[in-house]
Write a protein that holds these residues in place. Structure first.
Motif, mmCIF file in Angstrom:
data_model
loop_
_atom_site.group_PDB
_atom_site.id
_atom_site.type_symbol
_atom_site.label_atom_id
_atom_site.label_comp_id
_atom_site.label_asym_id
_atom_site.label_seq_id
_atom_site.Cartn_x
_atom_site.Cartn_y
_atom_site.Cartn_z
ATOM 1 N N ALA A 282 0.857 -1.187 0.000
ATOM 2 C CA ALA A 282 0.000 0.000 0.000
ATOM 3 C C ALA A 282 0.890 1.233 0.000
ATOM 4 O O ALA A 282 1.961 1.236 0.612
ATOM 5 C CB ALA A 282 -0.901 -0.002 1.219
ATOM 6 N N LYS A 283 0.449 2.255 -0.714
ATOM 7 C CA LYS A 283 1.221 3.498 -0.752
ATOM 8 C C LYS A 283 0.685 4.507 0.244
ATOM 9 O O LYS A 283 1.315 5.532 0.507
ATOM 10 C CB LYS A 283 1.174 4.095 -2.165
ATOM 11 N N GLY A 284 -0.513 4.237 0.748
ATOM 12 C CA GLY A 284 -1.076 5.162 1.717
ATOM 13 C C GLY A 284 -1.924 4.436 2.739
ATOM 14 O O GLY A 284 -2.441 3.358 2.467
ATOM 15 N N ALA A 285 -1.989 5.041 3.930
ATOM 16 C CA ALA A 285 -2.819 4.436 4.969
ATOM 17 C C ALA A 285 -3.629 5.520 5.647
ATOM 18 O O ALA A 285 -3.109 6.588 5.977
ATOM 19 C CB ALA A 285 -1.942 3.724 5.993
ATOM 20 N N SER B 184 2.523 6.645 2.972
ATOM 21 C CA SER B 184 2.085 7.933 3.523
ATOM 22 C C SER B 184 0.926 7.712 4.478
ATOM 23 O O SER B 184 0.011 6.961 4.173
ATOM 24 C CB SER B 184 1.599 8.841 2.391
ATOM 25 N N PHE B 185 0.981 8.379 5.630
ATOM 26 C CA PHE B 185 -0.123 8.231 6.592
ATOM 27 C C PHE B 185 -0.958 9.489 6.644
ATOM 28 O O PHE B 185 -0.425 10.585 6.605
ATOM 29 C CB PHE B 185 0.335 8.116 8.060
ATOM 30 N N VAL B 186 -2.230 9.293 6.875
ATOM 31 C CA VAL B 186 -3.076 10.383 7.323
ATOM 32 C C VAL B 186 -3.879 9.847 8.504
ATOM 33 O O VAL B 186 -4.327 8.703 8.478
ATOM 34 C CB VAL B 186 -4.002 10.876 6.185
ATOM 35 N N ILE B 187 -4.012 10.679 9.527
ATOM 36 C CA ILE B 187 -4.794 10.255 10.688
ATOM 37 C C ILE B 187 -6.140 10.958 10.667
ATOM 38 O O ILE B 187 -6.215 12.164 10.429
ATOM 39 C CB ILE B 187 -4.049 10.591 11.998
ATOM 40 N N ALA B 188 -7.188 10.198 10.868
ATOM 41 C CA ALA B 188 -8.524 10.795 10.895
ATOM 42 C C ALA B 188 -9.142 10.577 12.261
ATOM 43 O O ALA B 188 -9.252 9.447 12.740
ATOM 44 C CB ALA B 188 -9.400 10.162 9.813
ATOM 45 N N GLY B 189 -9.525 11.669 12.903
ATOM 46 C CA GLY B 189 -10.284 11.588 14.157
ATOM 47 C C GLY B 189 -11.753 11.641 13.779
ATOM 48 O O GLY B 189 -12.288 12.715 13.488
ATOM 49 N N ASN B 190 -12.391 10.501 13.767
ATOM 50 C CA ASN B 190 -13.755 10.423 13.228
ATOM 51 C C ASN B 190 -14.819 10.632 14.315
ATOM 52 O O ASN B 190 -14.511 10.600 15.500
ATOM 53 C CB ASN B 190 -13.925 9.057 12.537
ATOM 54 N N LYS B 191 -16.025 10.776 13.866
ATOM 55 C CA LYS B 191 -17.212 11.006 14.707
ATOM 56 C C LYS B 191 -17.178 12.408 15.343
ATOM 57 O O LYS B 191 -17.590 12.581 16.504
ATOM 58 C CB LYS B 191 -17.388 9.905 15.778
ATOM 59 N N CYS B 192 -16.689 13.368 14.581
ATOM 60 C CA CYS B 192 -16.632 14.734 15.092
ATOM 61 C C CYS B 192 -18.000 15.350 15.296
ATOM 62 O O CYS B 192 -18.124 16.410 15.908
ATOM 63 C CB CYS B 192 -15.797 15.613 14.159
ATOM 64 N N ASP B 193 -19.018 14.682 14.797
ATOM 65 C CA ASP B 193 -20.374 15.160 15.083
ATOM 66 C C ASP B 193 -20.749 14.890 16.541
ATOM 67 O O ASP B 193 -21.736 15.407 17.038
ATOM 68 C CB ASP B 193 -21.372 14.493 14.127
ATOM 69 N N LEU B 194 -19.930 14.066 17.215
ATOM 70 C CA LEU B 194 -20.201 13.776 18.631
ATOM 71 C C LEU B 194 -19.213 14.527 19.526
ATOM 72 O O LEU B 194 -18.670 13.974 20.482
ATOM 73 C CB LEU B 194 -20.096 12.258 18.886
ATOM 74 N N GLU B 195 -19.005 15.781 19.208
ATOM 75 C CA GLU B 195 -18.001 16.601 19.888
ATOM 76 C C GLU B 195 -18.186 16.577 21.421
ATOM 77 O O GLU B 195 -17.210 16.574 22.177
ATOM 78 C CB GLU B 195 -18.095 18.038 19.352
ATOM 79 N N LEU B 196 -19.425 16.527 21.865
ATOM 80 C CA LEU B 196 -19.683 16.579 23.314
ATOM 81 C C LEU B 196 -19.118 15.377 24.054
ATOM 82 O O LEU B 196 -18.822 15.456 25.244
ATOM 83 C CB LEU B 196 -21.193 16.671 23.575
ATOM 84 N N ASP B 197 -19.009 14.248 23.330
ATOM 85 C CA ASP B 197 -18.484 13.041 23.981
ATOM 86 C C ASP B 197 -16.994 12.852 23.752
ATOM 87 O O ASP B 197 -16.450 11.780 24.014
ATOM 88 C CB ASP B 197 -19.222 11.798 23.441
ATOM 89 N N ARG B 198 -16.356 13.881 23.277
ATOM 90 C CA ARG B 198 -14.937 13.752 22.932
ATOM 91 C C ARG B 198 -14.092 13.313 24.117
ATOM 92 O O ARG B 198 -14.229 13.816 25.220
ATOM 93 C CB ARG B 198 -14.427 15.101 22.394
ATOM 94 N N GLN B 199 -13.224 12.351 23.860
ATOM 95 C CA GLN B 199 -12.308 11.893 24.910
ATOM 96 C C GLN B 199 -10.854 12.171 24.567
ATOM 97 O O GLN B 199 -9.994 12.110 25.436
ATOM 98 C CB GLN B 199 -12.470 10.389 25.131
ATOM 99 N N ILE B 200 -10.609 12.396 23.306
ATOM 100 C CA ILE B 200 -9.234 12.658 22.871
ATOM 101 C C ILE B 200 -9.123 14.145 22.517
ATOM 102 O O ILE B 200 -9.740 14.599 21.561
ATOM 103 C CB ILE B 200 -8.889 11.833 21.612
ATOM 104 N N PRO B 201 -8.345 14.901 23.311
ATOM 105 C CA PRO B 201 -8.185 16.319 22.983
ATOM 106 C C PRO B 201 -7.574 16.476 21.587
ATOM 107 O O PRO B 201 -6.612 15.778 21.252
ATOM 108 C CB PRO B 201 -7.222 16.839 24.055
ATOM 109 N N LYS B 202 -8.161 17.345 20.820
ATOM 110 C CA LYS B 202 -7.726 17.534 19.446
ATOM 111 C C LYS B 202 -6.244 17.900 19.387
ATOM 112 O O LYS B 202 -5.498 17.387 18.552
ATOM 113 C CB LYS B 202 -8.563 18.663 18.832
ATOM 114 N N GLU B 203 -5.811 18.754 20.331
ATOM 115 C CA GLU B 203 -4.418 19.216 20.317
ATOM 116 C C GLU B 203 -3.456 18.038 20.472
ATOM 117 O O GLU B 203 -2.419 17.980 19.823
ATOM 118 C CB GLU B 203 -4.143 20.219 21.452
#
Lengths: 205, 359
Positions: free
Chosen positions: A79-82, A113-132
């Motif tokens: 794979a060239k990307g993940a 090449s990697f890209v990281i996606a923090g998914n389910k951003c529509d559930l911002e209120l339940d966020r457990q992983i600080p974006k920063e």
């Protein structure tokens, strides 16, 4: 349609973080609230154009459950990307991304090449992983980070296209077109024990 | 019907192929086709139930292969697998699992099991049962949970009409006695064994199709291995997978290989006319298609199974396609192992009596 390049990319991440939903949103523009859990793997493809280059993305969407982890090398190999996906409402799933990065660094193509996606951003209120924290980690490993929501569509096109761009960039820097295909030979995982048993009982016919 | 050794279950069975003509002889009449076709008059089959039952195990499979009422089907499945329901033990097992890691993993799958089935959708009646069933079964038996088990457990809940305790004991039976356990072992060894068999047979039976699948490099994780791992529940409409399970109850888990071959035979043209993308679309759409499962079962029977039954050694009649690995394992017993030909099992009589009139 004439395709200039074909890139194999793979989705990886803990179960239920939305890998299939992201891929389906990207390729078909659909979101299914009732997505089945993925066993083994799925495959999707999409033709896109970046600058003057037409690209076919062959997306291998893997099963996230730990039990299927042993199958993953079949998919990220060559794979060239993940796309590494975590669920912003599930802390564990972020640590899974970290462990995938470690594994890919050791086992995958060195140009991946990697890209990281923090998914389910529509559930911002339940966020457990600080974006920063997530962004800082991505920066540290030299990957882009996207906040996505397969449900709303936010960030979805961007994260997949970013992967394509990264692959193209690497390609132009190295000067040779990167070949990649969807093809994956059948790999049968067998353990020692089974081989021994087979021998013992002998073939039939 | 040739004596060619096809998908042999045991070395013994194929080193001395025993081609009996019993089924074709005068004394045992040909089983009429309507015993496994959908649209024939149900009452007609019901009338013929008892005499057929008395004729022994060849007929047993035909009984299962008719269109059954849900209750009769569940009773027959339980009987075929010789499943003992222990209510009080289930009560003891229930709610004993407190392992947070297991709960975390299983909770991820509860709402992703048959998500379009009304009883499994949000607030569906079976959701809580599925969760309990999985937690109890996986926790109590200390199984390494693997996706796919949820679909099998869900299937049992559907067919039992939501009976959690009975589904538990059936899950226990198909896991530990029927061989499903080995589908989910660390290397998915039985899935791979079945796939190997499938390729070997497909090469002989449908060389062009087999060659085509090879040429397009169509990854078997996308179809064949999914079918085997989830016992077809993941990729086919529910009504189809129920009929496939009927077939498996009769022929054993190894019958999955035969079914897969039957499917390939049935869809030869579609497969040959599709490239990678076409195949992908075709196989992923099967779940929403109007799959003619009766035709597929019919094709499957014509392909393999009858030959296998005829070649079968009397002493090894419990399952047709059990791989060698099982030889030292617990024997897989189906109901007819325990009955002589003249004896009509009481449970069957009950199951038949419970069969309501035609739909």
């Amino acid at each position: 349609m004439e395709v200039d390049r074909e890139f194999k990319i793979v989705t990886l991440g803990e179960g239920r973080v939305g890998k299939t939903s992201l891929a389906m949103r990207y390729v078909r523009g659909q979101f299914n609230e009732k997505e089945q859990s993925t066993t083994n793997a799925n495959f999707l493809e999409k033709n896109i154009r970046i600058n003057e280059t037409s690209i076919k993305l062959n997306i291998w969407d893997t099963a996230g459950q730990e039990r299927f982890r042993a199958l993953a090398p079949n998919y990220y190999r060559e794979a060239k990307g993940a796309l590494l996906v975590y669920d912003i409402t599930d802390k564990e799933s972020f640590w899974k991304v970290v462990s995938w990065v470690e594994e890919l660094k050791m086992q995958a193509d060195k140009d991946i090449s990697f890209v990281i996606a923090g998914n389910k951003c529509d559930l911002e209120l339940d966020r457990q992983i600080p974006k920063e924290q997530a962004i800082a980690y991505a920066k540290q490993i030299g990957a882009a980070h996207y906040s996505t929501s397969a449900k709303s569509g936010m960030g979805v096109n961007e994260c997949f296209e970013e992967i394509a761009k990264l692959i193209l960039d690497k390609e132009s820097r190295s000067g040779s077109p990167i070949r990649s295909s969807k093809a994956r030979s059948r790999v049968i995982v067998k353990n020692q024990e089974e081989v021994v048993k087979k021998k013992k009982s002998g073939g039939c016919c | 019907m040739g004596s060619k050794c096809t998908i042999p279950s045991k070395k013994k069975a194929c080193s001395k192929p025993k081609v009996s003509n019993k089924v074709h002889s005068e004394s045992t009449p040909q089983i009429p086709i309507y015993f496994y076709t959908r649209n024939e008059a149900y009452s007609k089959t019901a009338q013929n139930f008892f005499p057929l039952l008395k004729k022994g195990k060849e007929n047993l499979l035909k009984i299962l292969l008719i269109e059954l009422s849900p209750k009769a089907r569940w009773n027959l499945w339980k009987t075929v697998l010789n499943c003992k329901i222990d209510y009080s033990k289930y009560v003891q097992i229930s709610d004993s699992v407190k392992d947070p890691d297991l709960i975390y993993v299983i909770d991820k799958d509860i709402e992703r099991t048959f998500p379009s089935h009304p009883e499994f959708s949000a607030n569906g009646k079976y959701l809580i049962s599925l969760r309990q069933l999985l937690l109890n079964f996986i926790g109590f038996n200390k199984i390494d949970y693997c996706q796919g088990i949820n679909f099998i457990a869900g299937m049992l809940l559907i067919v039992s009409g939501g009976n959690e305790c009975e589904s538990y004991w059936m899950l226990d039976c198909i896991f530990n006695k029927f061989g499903v356990k080995n589908l989910f072992d660390v290397d998915f060894s039985l899935v791979n064994t079945f796939a190997d068999r499938f390729y070997k047979e497909a090469e002989n039976l449908f060389p062009t199709v087999s060659q085509h699948l090879d040429n397009v490099e169509f990854d078997d994780m996308l179809w064949l291995k999914k079918w085997f791992l989830t016992m077809f529940t993941y990729s086919f409409p529910l009504s189809c997978s129920i009929r496939i399970w009927d077939f498996l109850m009769v022929f054993g888990l190894g019958g999955m290989v035969n079914i897969a071959l039957g499917i390939i035979s049935h869809y030869q043209n579609e497969i040959l006319n599709s490239d990678f993308e076409g195949l992908l679309e075709f196989f992923s759409n099967l779940i929403t298609e109007n799959v003619d499962i009766e035709k597929i079962l019919d094709t499957t029977l014509k392909l393999k199974i009858q030959t296998l039954i005829l070649e079968e050694d009397e002493s090894e009649n419990e399952s047709l396609l059990i791989p060698e690995e099982f030889e030292n394992d617990e024997r897989i017993k189906t109901a007819w192992d325990t009955y002589t030909l003249d004896e009509v099992p009481k449970d069957f009589v009950k199951a038949v009596a419970d069969t309501p009139t035609a739909k």
